[in-house]
Structure formats: C-alpha cells, structure tokens
Design a protein around this motif. Structure first.
Motif, short mmCIF file in Angstrom:
data_model
loop_
_atom_site.label_atom_id
_atom_site.label_comp_id
_atom_site.label_asym_id
_atom_site.label_seq_id
_atom_site.Cartn_x
_atom_site.Cartn_y
_atom_site.Cartn_z
N VAL A 151 -44.74 -24.17 14.43
CA VAL A 151 -43.28 -24.20 14.62
C VAL A 151 -42.65 -22.89 14.16
CG1 VAL A 151 -41.15 -25.31 13.90
CG2 VAL A 151 -43.13 -26.71 14.50
N ALA A 152 -43.08 -22.40 12.98
CA ALA A 152 -42.52 -21.15 12.46
C ALA A 152 -42.87 -19.98 13.38
CB ALA A 152 -43.05 -20.89 11.05
N ALA A 153 -44.09 -19.98 13.93
CA ALA A 153 -44.48 -18.92 14.86
C ALA A 153 -43.60 -18.94 16.11
CB ALA A 153 -45.94 -19.07 15.24
N GLY A 154 -43.30 -20.15 16.61
CA GLY A 154 -42.41 -20.26 17.77
C GLY A 154 -41.02 -19.75 17.47
N VAL A 155 -40.51 -20.06 16.27
CA VAL A 155 -39.17 -19.58 15.88
C VAL A 155 -39.17 -18.06 15.79
CG1 VAL A 155 -37.46 -19.58 14.04
CG2 VAL A 155 -38.53 -21.73 14.73
N ALA A 156 -40.24 -17.50 15.21
CA ALA A 156 -40.33 -16.04 15.11
C ALA A 156 -40.37 -15.40 16.49
CB ALA A 156 -41.58 -15.66 14.31
N TRP A 157 -41.13 -16.00 17.41
CA TRP A 157 -41.20 -15.49 18.78
C TRP A 157 -39.80 -15.47 19.40
CZ3 TRP A 157 -39.87 -16.30 23.71
CH2 TRP A 157 -40.59 -15.66 24.71
N LEU A 158 -39.08 -16.60 19.27
CA LEU A 158 -37.74 -16.70 19.86
C LEU A 158 -36.77 -15.71 19.24
CD1 LEU A 158 -37.45 -20.59 20.09
CD2 LEU A 158 -37.68 -19.01 22.02
N ALA A 159 -36.86 -15.54 17.90
CA ALA A 159 -35.94 -14.64 17.21
C ALA A 159 -36.13 -13.19 17.66
CB ALA A 159 -36.12 -14.75 15.70
N VAL A 160 -37.38 -12.73 17.68
CA VAL A 160 -37.64 -11.34 18.07
C VAL A 160 -37.32 -11.13 19.54
CG1 VAL A 160 -39.44 -9.59 18.34
CG2 VAL A 160 -39.34 -10.99 16.26
N TYR A 161 -37.77 -12.05 20.38
CA TYR A 161 -37.50 -11.90 21.81
C TYR A 161 -35.99 -11.92 22.07
CZ TYR A 161 -37.54 -12.67 26.83
OH TYR A 161 -37.32 -12.55 28.17
N GLY A 162 -35.26 -12.84 21.41
CA GLY A 162 -33.82 -12.93 21.61
C GLY A 162 -33.10 -11.66 21.20
N LEU A 163 -33.50 -11.07 20.06
CA LEU A 163 -32.85 -9.83 19.61
C LEU A 163 -33.13 -8.69 20.58
CD1 LEU A 163 -33.49 -10.01 15.76
CD2 LEU A 163 -31.29 -10.21 16.95
N LEU A 164 -34.36 -8.57 21.04
CA LEU A 164 -34.70 -7.50 21.98
C LEU A 164 -33.99 -7.71 23.33
CD1 LEU A 164 -38.53 -7.17 21.24
CD2 LEU A 164 -36.71 -5.56 20.60
N PHE A 165 -33.91 -8.94 23.78
CA PHE A 165 -33.23 -9.25 25.04
C PHE A 165 -31.73 -8.94 24.91
CE2 PHE A 165 -31.39 -12.06 28.27
CZ PHE A 165 -32.20 -11.77 29.36
N LEU A 166 -31.17 -9.25 23.73
CA LEU A 166 -29.76 -8.95 23.48
C LEU A 166 -29.52 -7.44 23.55
CD1 LEU A 166 -26.91 -9.90 22.56
CD2 LEU A 166 -27.71 -9.67 20.21
N GLY A 167 -30.40 -6.68 22.90
CA GLY A 167 -30.25 -5.24 22.93
C GLY A 167 -30.34 -4.68 24.34
#
Length: 666
Positions: A151-167
C-alpha cells in the motif's frame, strides 16, 4: 507559468530524464532477474497489449488531453514480483507503443517513460524499506507488514507520478489550479489500476494461466472509460454539423478565460471575442425546400466557417440557424468579415442554387462572464439584422437589455403602477395652422423625471418598454391623462384636439380600444378631439391585419394620424383604404427641404397627394422661419416644432396661447 519560460520547462524535462536514468543505473542488477520466467514474459506481453488499447481522453473544463491506458497495473505487478529494472523496461516499451498508436513524438514518449520510471523507483524504495519480497511464501505476523509495504509503495508511486504530471501540465501552460484538477482525475484513474497489481502478482506466483483472465475486467474498465469520454464529447457537440454546441462553447470559454486569468507582472492574454451569426431567410428555405435541404444548408455553412485553432477558440452551432465563433484575436471585426466572405458564395443543394447571407454580431469579453458575452453578441447580431448590415459590434447604447436598463424599466413600471403624477407627466407641443396661425391641436409627449437619474429621454424609455407589457400600461396612463386634460381645457374654453402615440402592440389590443372609448365617454368629450398617432412602419407591417383595429377606432369618432410618413417608403395610394385623417411628414424631410431639392420635392408631392385624398398634413420638426414659409407656400395644413413652441406642461399652455394670439394679432 513555465510556458512563458520555455528554458525552465525544458530543464524540468531534462532533469526528469536524468533522474530516471540514474534510477535505472542503480538497479542494473535487476535487469536479468527471472528473465526466463514464463510468468514474466506473459506479464510483459499483456502490458504491451494494454498499450495498444490506449486512447486520448479530455479531462476538466479545459478539455486537457490525457492518455488512458491500463499498462500501469501490469508494470507495477512486475515491480512487486521481479524488481524495478524489468518494470521500468516494460513500461518504456509500452510508452513507445502508446506514442505510436496516438501519434505522439518520441521525445514525449521518453519523458512519459521517465516519469513512470521515477514513480516506480519511489515505490521500489518503499518496498525495500518495508520488505524486500512482500510475496514470499510465509505467514504469521509478516502478512500485515507485507500488505502495508505494498500500500505504501502504491502511495509513493501515485505521489511521485502526480507531482511530475503536475509539473508537466504547468509547463505546458495550464494554470496550477486547473492542473490540480486534471492531476486529481489522473491519480484516481491510476489508483484503480494499482489496486489490481497485487492480484496480478499473486496470480503470477500461483499459476501463470490466471494472468490472461485479468484482461476481462481491464477491457471492461477501458470500455467504460471510452464510453464516458464519448458521452462527454457528444454532450459538447452538435450532432448535425459536428461543431461544438452551447455546452461546448461554454467549456471553451472557461478554457480561454477562467483557465488563463491575468497574473501580476505578466502581460494579460488577448481577451476572447464572440461572433454570433444568424442566417437570413433560413425559414424560407425550410418552408420551400423542406427540412432535409435545410439541414444540408446548415452543414454547408458549418463547413465554410473559418478554421479556429482549438487552443485559441472554437466554432459552434447554438441551435436552429444560429452559429458562433469564440476566439482569441486582435481583430474580431476582421474575423467577422472573413465569415461574411466565406458565406458569400452560393450553395448548390440537389441542383438548386441557394444564396447564403447572415447577420453577424461581435462582442469582446469584458470580464462579466460567458452569459453576458453571449447576450452582448446576440444584441449586436440583432442590431445588424435590424439595420440591414452584415456586421455590427456590440454597443452598450443600443443594448435594451443591460442590467442598468432593466433596472430603469423596472423603475418606470413602478411609476406607472402608482400613477406618479409628479414625476410622470404629459407635456404638450402646439400644432399651428400655416394658413391662419391659429393653434388647432397639440401632441402629448411623455416626460419622466427619474428620482435618482433626473430627466430620462422619452425615446429611450419607450424603446425599452415597446415590446413588454409596460408599453400597454404606458398607453393606458397616457389615454387617462390626455382625455382628462382635454376635458379640463374644454371647461376652460380651449377647444383643442390632442394627439397621443400608440404602438403596434397597443393597436391589436382589444382592451385598449375599449379603454379609450370608456375614458372618452367618462369625460364627456367629443371623440374628434382625441387623435391616435401610429407610425407608418407599424401599419405597413401588416396592412390587412391593421384594417380591423383602425376601423374600430375610427368608428368611435377618434381620428387617426400616420406618424413619420415617408420613412416606410409607402404611398398614400397604398393606404387609401385605411381610415387615415392625417399624416405627419417625417422631420428628416422637413429639416432638409430648405437646402435640399430632393427633400423639398418629396414634401411638396406628399402634400399635394394628401390634399387630393382629403387628408390633413402636419410637418414636424419645423425649426426655422424659412422652412415655415416654404411649407405655407406648399399649402401644408399644420406645423409643429421649436419654431413655434417646445412641448410644455399643461398648466403653461393657456398663458402661452394668450401670448401667441397677441403676437398674431399684432
């Protein structure tokens, strides 16, 4: 924001690529791990196949294009089972397939792969910290730790991907608040995919034959996502022409205005302009040729509208034969001219030539919102149609429906309802016989003193009220005032005829004719002392329909005057079957007759023709002695204008008449 600083955006992408490369270099040991596993290659094939099903969806009010593909659930499952390098490599291949299918550039595919690699790297770090192998075969207390690690790995994936996608989205020029909405939707979609990854990882460990079964729910999810996108597209699109509809036009406005607000220190973009065009005589095409031909004409018109860059605007069909173009442009009038030129060529439909013309209204956004912009463009379009012009630009002075004017109309209505005799009055302008100099009649003119704005131009308030029920209320009040005033003058020994203006709406109101008859009887005045004035255009709009009401008025004994004669290009021969007692020659001809031979000839011929039909003539707008003498020489009956007197309050008229008679006697 970064779209205005291109080097910064390029640097962001370069750093993303470099970070992904660094992550891969630190995990080279995973490259050959389990390369011979059948389950691994089945997972890779499924990920690539999922990439072939990718499609571009539009998210948010800005209609931002994002990629929808279920590859993530497979590559994250590969990460859980075989490590980072196999997962990143598989995702890179899938990104290449997606770019090929959607016709994206190789650089876009590389940046997308780098974004996924960094997200997978963040997830790998969490897995390494929590449990290097969350799917090893054991039990007991490690089950909770394994689940928490995934679960934590999935959250980390979403957090990093979301920040990069936002940028990336901000770098493409999307404001950060709008970008957050798009990123939120993308993260939710990927969250649903990540939930399936542990199931796929377990299936790969237990029996590889179970893996293809995952295609069934993924295809269903993909199909639902595609249908949702199609429904949203249909909801914003006109089914006949393929242009945007009113909803799509509103979405484009949000994208251009709400999505790109002006920011301190940054030059504001050109505010969008809206063109609304309405085809002329389209109803005749429908009635004469049928609705199928009418639909073909609408499709042809849609194809002739100027192309609009989707990033700068949109073309739309609002309904019926009404179209619109919303665009950021420095020259909206030039765009309108381009529209008119495009429609100038005839359309051939099933062997028939159809000439197409349109009235175009132009308005530029003033920051008051989409509905105000659309209303302004509508007002301009109707102004163009009324003037007979092809193009008109919105002018607040011609807007009869602005909030300020609606408030003015509401105030006027209240004054009529309470019968405000102090601020709402009738003034009277004398009409003098050109042969004797005697004052034979007066015209009642509206005067309204607004409690806050002061005197309001009567023409403006009548134009506002003309097509509303307020006009009927006004005519009733004027009938009440004029008939009561004539009775008072009769009692004082002043036998004057009084004229009052009536609109087309009033002419066809049975109640108003009955009201007129009732007030004349109530005040015991001769009906011939009241005269109704109707504009020439009001009667000419439908002469046959006007005959009945005019005959009813004439049967009361009330005389009828045709006002503004000459502006409708009619002839008295055409109107001779109507009970007209008087015509009032329009002041535009009277004002020019002293120095314009054509105007003088029109006035003289009109007077002669009226005399031959035993119709009285009145010249309005007489403002100088020379015009007064020319009218007398032409044997016009009455003159009205500032040369004789301005309109005055009823209590002032007796004293003025006494002074006038004294001057005439002298």
């Amino acid at each position: 924001m970064w779209a205005r600083h291109r080097p910064a955006f390029v640097a962001f992408n370069v750093l993303t690529l470099a970070g992904a490369l660094a992550v891969l270099l630190t995990h080279l040991g995973d490259a050959a791990a389990n390369a011979g596993s059948a389950a691994f290659w089945v997972m890779v094939v499924l990920a690539v196949l999922a990439g072939t099903q990718a499609f571009a969806a539009e998210i948010g009010p800005e209609r931002v294009h994002v990629t929808v593909a279920p590859t993530v659930c497979f590559t994250f499952a590969i990460l859980l089972t075989w490590g980072l390098w196999p997962a990143a490599a598989t995702q890179a291949v899938a990104c290449a397939v997606i770019a090929w299918r959607l016709r994206r550039t190789p650089s876009a595919a590389a940046v997308a792969a780098a974004r996924y690699t960094l997200a997978l790297g963040a997830a790998a770090v969490i897995l390494w910290l929590g449990n290097p192998d969350p799917f090893r075969d054991n039990g007991g207390t490690s089950l909770a730790t394994d689940a928490l690690s995934v679960v934590a790995a999935g959250v980390a994936w979403l957090a990093v991907y979301g920040l990069l996608f936002l940028g990336t989205r901000i770098g493409e020029g999307l404001p950060w608040r709008r970008a957050l909405v798009v990123v939120r939707d993308q993260v939710l979609f990927n969250s649903a995919l990540l939930v399936l990854s542990p199931v796929l990882a377990l299936a790969a460990r237990i029996n590889v034959a179970y893996l293809p079964l995952a295609i069934i729910p993924l295809v269903a999810v993909q199909r639902l996502a595609r249908l949702s996108t199609q429904r949203e597209t249909i909801a914003r699109q006109d089914p006949l022409t393929g242009l945007a509809n009113r909803t799509g036009l509103r979405a484009a406005y949000d994208r251009l205005v709400v999505g790109f607000p002006a920011r301190p220190g940054v030059t504001a973009p050109v505010r969008p302009s809206l063109l609304v065009l309405d085809l002329d005589r389209f109803k005749q095409v429908n009635d004469a040729l049928g609705h199928d031909i009418g639909d073909q004409l609408l499709v042809a018109v849609a194809g002739r509208l100027p192309p609009v860059d989707p990033r700068l605007g949109v073309a739309a069909r609002l309904g019926g034969d009404e179209f619109a173009i919303l665009a950021r442009t420095d020259d909206p009038h030039g765009l309108a001219e381009e529209v008119v030129r495009g429609l100038r060529r005839p359309v051939y439909l099933e062997g028939l030539r159809v000439d197409v013309t349109a009235s175009v209204g132009v308005a530029t956004d003033d920051g008051e919102g989409f509905h105000t912009l659309l209303r302004h463009a509508d007002v301009a379009m109707y102004e163009a149609k009324q003037r007979g012009d092809a193009i008109a630009t919105y002018d607040m002075r011609s807007d009869r429906s602005s909030p300020a004017q609606l408030r003015l109309l509401a105030d006027f209505r209240r004054a009529l309802e309470v019968d405000d005799t102090v601020r709402l009055r009738a003034h009277y302008q004398p009409q003098v016989s050109l042969s004797t100099g005697h004052v034979e009649a007066v015209e009642a003119l509206l005067r309204w003193d607004h409690p806050r704005l002061g005197p309001v131009n009567a023409e403006d308030i009548v134009a506002l009220a003309e097509h509303t029920p307020v006009m009927v209320m006004l005519t009733r009040r004027m009938i009440d005032r004029v008939t009561a005033q004539v009775a008072d003058w009769n009692a004082a020994g002043l036998g004057l005829r009084a004229s009052l203006n009536v609109s087309t709406r009033d002419l066809y109101s049975e109640d108003l004719i009955d009201h007129l008859a009732q007030r004349i009887a109530y005040h015991h005045i001769p009906p011939g002392q009241v005269q109704i004035e109707l504009t020439e255009s009001a009667i000419l709009a439908d002469v046959r329909r006007a005959q009945g009401p005019l005959r009813r008025i004439a049967d009361l004994g009330v005389t009828i005057c045709l006002d503004d004669f000459g502006t409708g290009y009619s002839s008295l021969q055409h109107l001779r079957r109507l009970p007209i007692s008087e015509i009032k020659i329009d002041k535009s001809f009277i004002a020019g007759m002293a120095h314009n031979r054509d105007d003088a000839a029109i006035v003289r011929s009109t007077i002669e023709l009226a005399r031959s039909l035993h119709i009285r003539t009145v010249a309005e707008g007489v403002e100088d002695d020379l015009t007064h003498k020319l009218l007398a020489k032409a044997r016009c009956d009455l003159a009205q204008g500032w040369h004789t007197a301005r309109a005055m309050a009823p209590e002032e008229l007796p004293a003025w008449l006494t002074a006038h008679d004294a001057r005439r006697a002298a």
